[in-house]
Design a protein around this motif. Structure first.
Motif, mmCIF file in Angstrom:
data_model
loop_
_atom_site.group_PDB
_atom_site.id
_atom_site.type_symbol
_atom_site.label_atom_id
_atom_site.label_comp_id
_atom_site.label_asym_id
_atom_site.label_seq_id
_atom_site.Cartn_x
_atom_site.Cartn_y
_atom_site.Cartn_z
ATOM 1 N N TYR A 48 7.268 2.878 -8.967
ATOM 2 C CA TYR A 48 6.177 3.466 -9.190
ATOM 3 C C TYR A 48 6.458 4.784 -10.013
ATOM 4 N N GLU B 257 -4.875 4.704 -14.895
ATOM 5 C CA GLU B 257 -3.655 4.155 -15.028
ATOM 6 C C GLU B 257 -2.929 4.222 -13.632
ATOM 7 N N TYR B 258 -3.521 5.076 -12.627
ATOM 8 C CA TYR B 258 -2.651 5.604 -11.516
ATOM 9 C C TYR B 258 -3.336 4.802 -10.372
ATOM 10 N N ASP B 259 -2.748 4.249 -9.411
ATOM 11 C CA ASP B 259 -3.436 3.233 -8.473
ATOM 12 C C ASP B 259 -3.656 3.810 -7.136
ATOM 13 N N TYR B 260 -2.978 4.810 -6.708
ATOM 14 C CA TYR B 260 -2.789 5.623 -5.389
ATOM 15 C C TYR B 260 -2.797 7.226 -5.703
ATOM 16 N N GLN C 81 0.743 -1.380 0.094
ATOM 17 C CA GLN C 81 0.075 0.132 0.239
ATOM 18 C C GLN C 81 0.769 1.178 0.067
ATOM 19 N N ALA D 52 1.603 5.128 -10.083
ATOM 20 C CA ALA D 52 1.091 4.246 -10.859
ATOM 21 C C ALA D 52 2.005 2.995 -10.669
ATOM 22 N N LYS D 53 1.607 1.774 -10.667
ATOM 23 C CA LYS D 53 2.239 0.627 -10.429
ATOM 24 C C LYS D 53 2.990 0.204 -11.563
ATOM 25 N N TRP E 67 1.486 5.070 -17.649
ATOM 26 C CA TRP E 67 1.340 6.310 -16.935
ATOM 27 C C TRP E 67 1.583 7.437 -17.880
ATOM 28 N N LYS F 86 2.075 -0.157 -15.690
ATOM 29 C CA LYS F 86 0.676 0.712 -15.864
ATOM 30 C C LYS F 86 1.212 1.803 -17.197
#
Length: 127
Positions: free
Chosen positions: A33, A113-116, A1, A100-101, A106, A104
């Protein structure tokens, strides 16, 4: 996370400068990331401003900020920066940091495309 916390927003006059910071938690941040900055003005969609690969070797800028904004990252400090120069009233928005993981796309600038995401920081440019 990964948790992201933005800071550095505020009120500035047209032509002025601000530097935003995004502090990331998570030990894998620096190596894996890609990071981006988005913004959302009242009544408008959230849009990509700039983004950078995990190694800092590749960056994307929206046309509206090219030559005025610079993204950088300090992986040792788990922090991404957005230097904003020659600010204009049209730059007024809430600015969000995003991660972005690996794998992805980005550079497309698409939100999916962005996770957080961070909570955002307000930037207001007065004319």
């Amino acid at each position: 996370q990964v948790q992201l916390v933005e800071s550095g927003g505020g009120l500035v006059q047209s032509g002025g400068s601000l530097r935003l910071s995004c502090a990331a938690s998570g030990r894998t941040f620096s190596r894996y990331y890609a990071m981006g900055w988005f913004r959302q003005a009242p009544g408008k969609e959230r849009e990509i401003v700039t983004a950078m690969s995990e190694s800092s070797g590749n960056a994307y800028y929206a046309n509206s900020v090219k030559g005025r904004f610079t993204i950088s990252r300090d992986n040792a400090k788990n922090t991404v920066y957005l230097q904003m120069n020659r600010l204009e009233p049209e730059d007024t928005a809430v600015y969000y940091c995003a991660a972005a993981k690996p794998g992805k796309r980005w550079r497309t600038g698409r939100r999916g495309e962005y996770d957080y995401w961070g909570q955002g920081t307000q930037v207001t440019v007065s004319s």
